[in-house]
Design a protein around this motif. Structure first.
Motif, PDB file in Angstrom:
ATOM      1  N   GLN A 180      -3.026  -1.076  -2.785  1.00  0.00           N
ATOM      2  CA  GLN A 180      -3.904   0.085  -2.752  1.00  0.00           C
ATOM      3  C   GLN A 180      -3.101   1.382  -2.694  1.00  0.00           C
ATOM      4  O   GLN A 180      -2.188   1.535  -1.891  1.00  0.00           O
ATOM      5  CB  GLN A 180      -4.841  -0.001  -1.543  1.00  0.00           C
ATOM      6  N   GLN A 181      -3.426   2.291  -3.607  1.00  0.00           N
ATOM      7  CA  GLN A 181      -2.812   3.612  -3.725  1.00  0.00           C
ATOM      8  C   GLN A 181      -1.321   3.577  -4.073  1.00  0.00           C
ATOM      9  O   GLN A 181      -0.619   4.575  -3.922  1.00  0.00           O
ATOM     10  CB  GLN A 181      -3.032   4.433  -2.447  1.00  0.00           C
ATOM     11  N   GLN A 233       0.824  -1.194   0.000  1.00  0.00           N
ATOM     12  CA  GLN A 233       0.000   0.000   0.000  1.00  0.00           C
ATOM     13  C   GLN A 233       0.870   1.261   0.000  1.00  0.00           C
ATOM     14  O   GLN A 233       1.769   1.400   0.824  1.00  0.00           O
ATOM     15  CB  GLN A 233      -0.931   0.034   1.233  1.00  0.00           C
ATOM     16  N   GLY A 234       0.583   2.148  -0.943  1.00  0.00           N
ATOM     17  CA  GLY A 234       1.292   3.417  -1.005  1.00  0.00           C
ATOM     18  C   GLY A 234       2.737   3.317  -1.447  1.00  0.00           C
ATOM     19  O   GLY A 234       3.493   4.302  -1.373  1.00  0.00           O
ATOM     20  N   GLN A 267      -7.379   2.416  -6.526  1.00  0.00           N
ATOM     21  CA  GLN A 267      -6.777   3.741  -6.599  1.00  0.00           C
ATOM     22  C   GLN A 267      -5.289   3.721  -6.924  1.00  0.00           C
ATOM     23  O   GLN A 267      -4.547   4.635  -6.562  1.00  0.00           O
ATOM     24  CB  GLN A 267      -7.035   4.508  -5.296  1.00  0.00           C
ATOM     25  N   ASP A 290       1.940   3.548  -6.602  1.00  0.00           N
ATOM     26  CA  ASP A 290       2.235   4.247  -7.853  1.00  0.00           C
ATOM     27  C   ASP A 290       3.051   3.321  -8.757  1.00  0.00           C
ATOM     28  O   ASP A 290       4.218   3.047  -8.478  1.00  0.00           O
ATOM     29  CB  ASP A 290       3.018   5.532  -7.571  1.00  0.00           C
TER      30      ASP A 290
END
Length: 199
Positions: free
Chosen positions: A117-118, A97-98, A138, A120
């Motif tokens: 999730q989230q 995540q992230g 996302q 890049d």
């Protein structure tokens, strides 16, 4: 459990680690469950290492060589993996995540059940990667290469696919509510009609 001697050398930095690897070219790297939270491992050579269940939360692994590395269940939340080489890495159920995976190479990586999730993933090479059942809510996939990627049953709500290449990707039962695909290349994306939700 992690080999404590190897872990101590790795914590000294990339230069010390490379020197140790040169002296021990046939030694298997065992860092299972190691606590490397926030570690600076930029450009580290961890090819075929065992990092299963390791804590790499917030670690800097930009440019690291992690080909065929076992990262099953590893905690990589918020880690910097920009430009890292993760071809054929095992990331099943990993926590990402992230994480920053911009321009990372994940060709044929196994990410089944991983949580991204989230994260890049802009400009990342994800060709033939397996994201079956992964959480990609996302995520940023702008200009990513997803040719022949397996996205079956993946959660892609709110994902950004601007300029991504999805040729021959498998999207069966993927959940795509709110995903954006501006200028994405969707030619021959397999079973797109079986995806759940509008783009």
């Amino acid at each position: 459990m992690a080999d404590q001697g190897q872990l101590e050398i790795l914590r000294r930095g990339t230069a010390a680690w490379i020197a140790w690897l040169e002296e021990h070219p046939t030694t298997k790297v065992d860092l299972r469950g190691a606590n490397l939270q926030g570690a600076s491992l930029r450009g580290a050579y961890l090819h075929e290492s065992n990092l299963q269940g390791a804590n790499l939360q917030g670690a800097n692994l930009s440019g690291a060589l992690l080909l065929r590395t076992d990262l099953r269940g590893a905690d990589l939340r918020g880690a910097n993996l920009q430009g890292a080489s993760l071809q054929r890495a095992d990331l099943r159920r990993a926590k990402l995540q992230g994480a920053n995976l911009q321009q990372a190479m994940l060709h044929r990586a196994d990410l089944r059940g991983a949580d991204l999730q989230q994260a890049d993933l802009a400009k990342a090479d994800l060709a033939k990667a397996n994201f079956q059942g992964a959480n990609l809510q996302q995520v940023t996939l702008s200009k990513a290469n997803l040719i022949r990627a397996d996205l079956r049953e993946a959660k892609l709500m709110g994902a950004k696919f601007e300029g991504a290449t999805l040729r021959d990707a498998d999207l069966r039962r993927a959940i795509l509510y709110g995903a954006t695909v501006t200028q994405a290349q969707l030619a021959q994306a397999e079973s797109l009609e079986d995806a759940i939700g509008p783009w």
